[in-house]
Write a protein that holds these residues in place. Sequence first.
Motif, PDB file in Angstrom:
ATOM      1  N   LYS A   1     -23.717  46.778 -11.774  1.00 50.78           N
ATOM      2  CA  LYS A   1     -23.592  45.440 -12.361  1.00 50.78           C
ATOM      3  C   LYS A   1     -22.148  45.142 -12.680  1.00 50.78           C
ATOM      4  O   LYS A   1     -21.415  46.022 -13.116  1.00 50.78           O
ATOM      5  N   LYS A   2     -21.755  43.918 -12.437  1.00 47.02           N
ATOM      6  CA  LYS A   2     -20.445  43.467 -12.899  1.00 47.02           C
ATOM      7  C   LYS A   2     -20.608  42.086 -13.500  1.00 47.02           C
ATOM      8  O   LYS A   2     -20.935  41.126 -12.811  1.00 47.02           O
ATOM      9  N   HIS A   3     -20.391  42.024 -14.793  1.00 51.58           N
ATOM     10  CA  HIS A   3     -20.443  40.738 -15.488  1.00 51.58           C
ATOM     11  C   HIS A   3     -19.035  40.393 -15.943  1.00 51.58           C
ATOM     12  O   HIS A   3     -18.433  41.123 -16.725  1.00 51.58           O
ATOM     13  N   PHE A   4     -18.501  39.306 -15.413  1.00 49.28           N
ATOM     14  CA  PHE A   4     -17.168  38.875 -15.849  1.00 49.28           C
ATOM     15  C   PHE A   4     -17.314  37.990 -17.076  1.00 49.28           C
ATOM     16  O   PHE A   4     -18.046  37.009 -17.036  1.00 49.28           O
ATOM     17  N   PRO A   5     -16.618  38.327 -18.156  1.00 49.39           N
ATOM     18  CA  PRO A   5     -16.715  37.478 -19.344  1.00 49.39           C
ATOM     19  C   PRO A   5     -15.952  36.166 -19.145  1.00 49.39           C
ATOM     20  O   PRO A   5     -14.894  36.144 -18.520  1.00 49.39           O
ATOM     21  N   VAL A   6     -16.523  35.086 -19.642  1.00 51.74           N
ATOM     22  CA  VAL A   6     -15.820  33.801 -19.640  1.00 51.74           C
ATOM     23  C   VAL A   6     -15.336  33.572 -21.057  1.00 51.74           C
ATOM     24  O   VAL A   6     -16.137  33.470 -21.979  1.00 51.74           O
ATOM     25  N   GLN A   7     -13.996  33.555 -21.221  1.00 50.02           N
ATOM     26  CA  GLN A   7     -13.460  33.467 -22.575  1.00 50.02           C
ATOM     27  C   GLN A   7     -12.869  32.100 -22.835  1.00 50.02           C
ATOM     28  O   GLN A   7     -12.209  31.524 -21.971  1.00 50.02           O
ATOM     29  N   ARG A   8     -13.133  31.606 -24.019  1.00 51.90           N
ATOM     30  CA  ARG A   8     -12.624  30.283 -24.367  1.00 51.90           C
ATOM     31  C   ARG A   8     -11.966  30.320 -25.731  1.00 51.90           C
ATOM     32  O   ARG A   8     -12.248  31.186 -26.534  1.00 51.90           O
ATOM     33  N   GLY A   9     -11.117  29.341 -25.968  1.00 54.45           N
ATOM     34  CA  GLY A   9     -10.613  29.107 -27.316  1.00 54.45           C
ATOM     35  C   GLY A   9      -9.487  30.041 -27.720  1.00 54.45           C
ATOM     36  O   GLY A   9      -9.090  30.940 -26.986  1.00 54.45           O
ATOM     37  N   LEU A  10      -8.994  29.793 -28.917  1.00 55.76           N
ATOM     38  CA  LEU A  10      -7.837  30.504 -29.417  1.00 55.76           C
ATOM     39  C   LEU A  10      -8.128  31.989 -29.564  1.00 55.76           C
ATOM     40  O   LEU A  10      -7.301  32.839 -29.285  1.00 55.76           O
ATOM     41  N   LEU A  11      -9.325  32.330 -30.000  1.00 58.36           N
ATOM     42  CA  LEU A  11      -9.645  33.726 -30.257  1.00 58.36           C
ATOM     43  C   LEU A  11     -10.222  34.399 -29.032  1.00 58.36           C
ATOM     44  O   LEU A  11     -10.621  35.552 -29.084  1.00 58.36           O
ATOM     45  N   ARG A  12     -10.260  33.675 -27.937  1.00 58.13           N
ATOM     46  CA  ARG A  12     -10.773  34.201 -26.683  1.00 58.13           C
ATOM     47  C   ARG A  12     -12.139  34.841 -26.867  1.00 58.13           C
ATOM     48  O   ARG A  12     -12.384  35.976 -26.486  1.00 58.13           O
ATOM     49  N   ARG A  13     -13.024  34.070 -27.474  1.00 54.07           N
ATOM     50  CA  ARG A  13     -14.387  34.565 -27.618  1.00 54.07           C
ATOM     51  C   ARG A  13     -15.091  34.481 -26.284  1.00 54.07           C
ATOM     52  O   ARG A  13     -14.849  33.571 -25.498  1.00 54.07           O
ATOM     53  N   THR A  14     -15.985  35.428 -26.054  1.00 57.82           N
ATOM     54  CA  THR A  14     -16.752  35.389 -24.820  1.00 57.82           C
ATOM     55  C   THR A  14     -17.883  34.387 -24.987  1.00 57.82           C
ATOM     56  O   THR A  14     -18.759  34.571 -25.835  1.00 57.82           O
ATOM     57  N   VAL A  15     -17.817  33.300 -24.221  1.00 60.19           N
ATOM     58  CA  VAL A  15     -18.849  32.279 -24.381  1.00 60.19           C
ATOM     59  C   VAL A  15     -19.941  32.407 -23.332  1.00 60.19           C
ATOM     60  O   VAL A  15     -21.033  31.879 -23.490  1.00 60.19           O
ATOM     61  N   ALA A  16     -19.650  33.101 -22.236  1.00 63.67           N
ATOM     62  CA  ALA A  16     -20.659  33.258 -21.189  1.00 63.67           C
ATOM     63  C   ALA A  16     -20.258  34.435 -20.317  1.00 63.67           C
ATOM     64  O   ALA A  16     -19.162  34.982 -20.463  1.00 63.67           O
ATOM     65  N   LYS A  17     -21.169  34.820 -19.444  1.00 60.69           N
ATOM     66  CA  LYS A  17     -20.853  35.892 -18.514  1.00 60.69           C
ATOM     67  C   LYS A  17     -21.203  35.425 -17.117  1.00 60.69           C
ATOM     68  O   LYS A  17     -22.264  34.854 -16.895  1.00 60.69           O
ATOM     69  N   VAL A  18     -20.283  35.674 -16.194  1.00 58.90           N
ATOM     70  CA  VAL A  18     -20.598  35.415 -14.795  1.00 58.90           C
ATOM     71  C   VAL A  18     -21.199  36.699 -14.245  1.00 58.90           C
ATOM     72  O   VAL A  18     -20.527  37.728 -14.166  1.00 58.90           O
ATOM     73  N   LYS A  19     -22.478  36.617 -13.900  1.00 56.76           N
ATOM     74  CA  LYS A  19     -23.134  37.825 -13.391  1.00 56.76           C
ATOM     75  C   LYS A  19     -22.891  37.913 -11.894  1.00 56.76           C
ATOM     76  O   LYS A  19     -23.746  37.566 -11.090  1.00 56.76           O
ATOM     77  N   ALA A  20     -21.690  38.385 -11.537  1.00 52.64           N
ATOM     78  CA  ALA A  20     -21.290  38.403 -10.135  1.00 52.64           C
ATOM     79  C   ALA A  20     -22.129  39.394  -9.341  1.00 52.64           C
ATOM     80  O   ALA A  20     -22.543  39.122  -8.220  1.00 52.64           O
ATOM     81  N   VAL A  21     -22.353  40.541  -9.947  1.00 56.06           N
ATOM     82  CA  VAL A  21     -23.200  41.555  -9.314  1.00 56.06           C
ATOM     83  C   VAL A  21     -24.188  41.981 -10.383  1.00 56.06           C
ATOM     84  O   VAL A  21     -23.792  42.312 -11.496  1.00 56.06           O
ATOM     85  N   ASP A  22     -25.465  41.960 -10.049  1.00 58.71           N
ATOM     86  CA  ASP A  22     -26.461  42.153 -11.094  1.00 58.71           C
ATOM     87  C   ASP A  22     -27.565  43.095 -10.628  1.00 58.71           C
ATOM     88  O   ASP A  22     -28.656  42.661 -10.294  1.00 58.71           O
ATOM     89  N   GLY A  23     -27.220  44.367 -10.589  1.00 57.21           N
ATOM     90  CA  GLY A  23     -28.235  45.354 -10.247  1.00 57.21           C
ATOM     91  C   GLY A  23     -28.374  45.587  -8.757  1.00 57.21           C
ATOM     92  O   GLY A  23     -29.402  45.262  -8.166  1.00 57.21           O
ATOM     93  N   VAL A  24     -27.319  46.146  -8.171  1.00 64.49           N
ATOM     94  CA  VAL A  24     -27.349  46.404  -6.732  1.00 64.49           C
ATOM     95  C   VAL A  24     -27.419  47.914  -6.503  1.00 64.49           C
ATOM     96  O   VAL A  24     -26.703  48.681  -7.145  1.00 64.49           O
ATOM     97  N   SER A  25     -28.315  48.332  -5.623  1.00 62.15           N
ATOM     98  CA  SER A  25     -28.424  49.747  -5.282  1.00 62.15           C
ATOM     99  C   SER A  25     -28.486  49.905  -3.772  1.00 62.15           C
ATOM    100  O   SER A  25     -29.169  49.135  -3.107  1.00 62.15           O
ATOM    101  N   PHE A  26     -27.767  50.862  -3.259  1.00 64.47           N
ATOM    102  CA  PHE A  26     -27.896  51.213  -1.842  1.00 64.47           C
ATOM    103  C   PHE A  26     -27.206  52.545  -1.619  1.00 64.47           C
ATOM    104  O   PHE A  26     -26.527  53.062  -2.520  1.00 64.47           O
TER     105      PHE A  26
END
Lengths: 321, 295
Positions: free
Chosen positions: A10-35
Amino acid sequence: MPVLEVENLKKHFPVQRGLLRRTVAKVKAVDGVSFSIRPGETLCLVGESGCGKSTVGKLALRLIEPTEGSIRIGGEEVTRLSGGEMRAYRRRIQMVFQDPYASLNPRLKAGQIVGEPLENYSDASGSEQEQTIAALFEKVGLRPDAMRRYPFEFSGGQRQRLGIARALALNPAVIVADEPVSALDVSVQAQVLNLLMDLQEELGLAYLFVSHDLGVVEHIGHRIAVMYLGQIVELADKDALFADPQHPYTQALISAAPLPDPRARRERIVLEGDVPSPMRPPSGCRFHTRCPFSFDRCFVEEPRLKPSREDGRLVACHLRD
Amino acid sequence: MATATAGAFVAAEAPSRRRGARLRRFIRRNPTLFAGGAILSLVALVALVAPLIAGDPLTMQPAQRLRPPSEANWLGTDNLGRDVFSRTVYGARVSLFVGLSVASFSVVVGLFIGLLTGYFRRVDAVAMRLMDGLMAIPAILLAIALVALTRASVMTVIVAITIPEVPRVVRLVRSVVLSVREAPYVEAAIAGGTPVWKILFRHILPNTVPPLIVQATYICASAILIEAALSFLGAGTPPEIPTWGNMIAQSRLFLSRAPWTIFAPGIALAVVVLAVNLLGDGLRDRLDPRLARRM
């Protein structure tokens, strides 16, 4: 034993906003890949742009740190290794990049570019290394005297050959090829693909081949994993997948690939709408918003990637239960 | 036969003529670069051979005070009877030395910090706040404090001017590093097992050189000006050393009686700073057209 195995990556990229760079969302670029990839095998990752296929490639080399899951190179767990410990494993897995222009440092000579990995790992003398580099140039179909030239003096196809030579320098077991031909002219694409296939035969290389081009994938792949919104929806042998795609998304994807015969017509499955945002993927099956066959179960229950009842290949679809 | 000799003649003539044409074209295309470079080279040459072309800048001739320009004293004498021409020539040494030293020190220190802050995100947060703090210190105030703490010397002046310049270089280098570190060839180097220091020096550092050269010229110009200002205020170079700032400071009382004592160093200062800036503009146009004038 597989040369490369990833599990529940899994790779979730945090989306940060605002002065304190709070994580407001996550981009779930890869979400449970197996091979897993066996020696000498080519596993292709296909999918639309933004489905996370390139990210999977970079995660496998730990160029990007995974959020979750595990990566095993030659059976050894490398997911949590430190930078220094990881260096020892880097030589077993190498990468060929998409952009043959940006991936070669314009200020270095071709020989330096190809020789850099050697320099990092071997204690061989300068002239020995030079011989190895010359051999690598020949292996990828470049003249050894091109070592003294700069990247701008090469064509796109030749540059990609340099990229391949650099990836081969450490004798890796696996090469992650991230759309290695998509930036090249069609006439050159075939040459580079054939080079990759020849090298595979000669050296027993395994490829993780990332591509959006089904024609390319059909040419080079042994097994194919189809990705949609950060997940694998179908994983099958090439012939089986092209002959009889099981997942509705795979069916649509294959129906969209152009046929080489201008008079040939095939039934197009045209998907409605756009790919949903990976920040808020749909509930249940991620494909249900665009699937022509979706039914009530698809909206609530996420289908797992499991052997389909027909021929045992892996499909993530409730229709195949 | 005739054509053959003519051809040989042309061939023999060609290299020198071509070189001349190339030089002319270079000047036409880079007028600021050429003008700045030419003036600076001249000043540097004069400063280097000062003992050969100018007399002793320290010899006082009380009988010859505040003399207007004459054959013996080309630019007249000051209130202690010292030769203004000699003092101006020797003053160029201090100005150029300070300018070059500040430019090279701040570039070396700034480059080092900038590479680290740009590449390592953890260092970045701390180091950049520190740099913001340094940037808030005015060079003149710092110099006065340093002179008060230690003693007035050219080195103190150089240190005092360098410290507030470092953050500018750091910001510039950091911005280049931030963009280059994401380049695919840097990723390729990581994948190839290249250690971090080698990535920094081989793949990232060369990209910072063109903007740094340009920035260094601006730092040099501003250092020369600040040094003069410090000397003028008496917080810089000790008064016994002939510098343009010291000369202006000592001559200001006699401005109405002996204006030449202040014109010579004043004009020299203006011309050198102008030349350095012209050189910087010319270099910027050639090396780094996108760079803003001041980072």
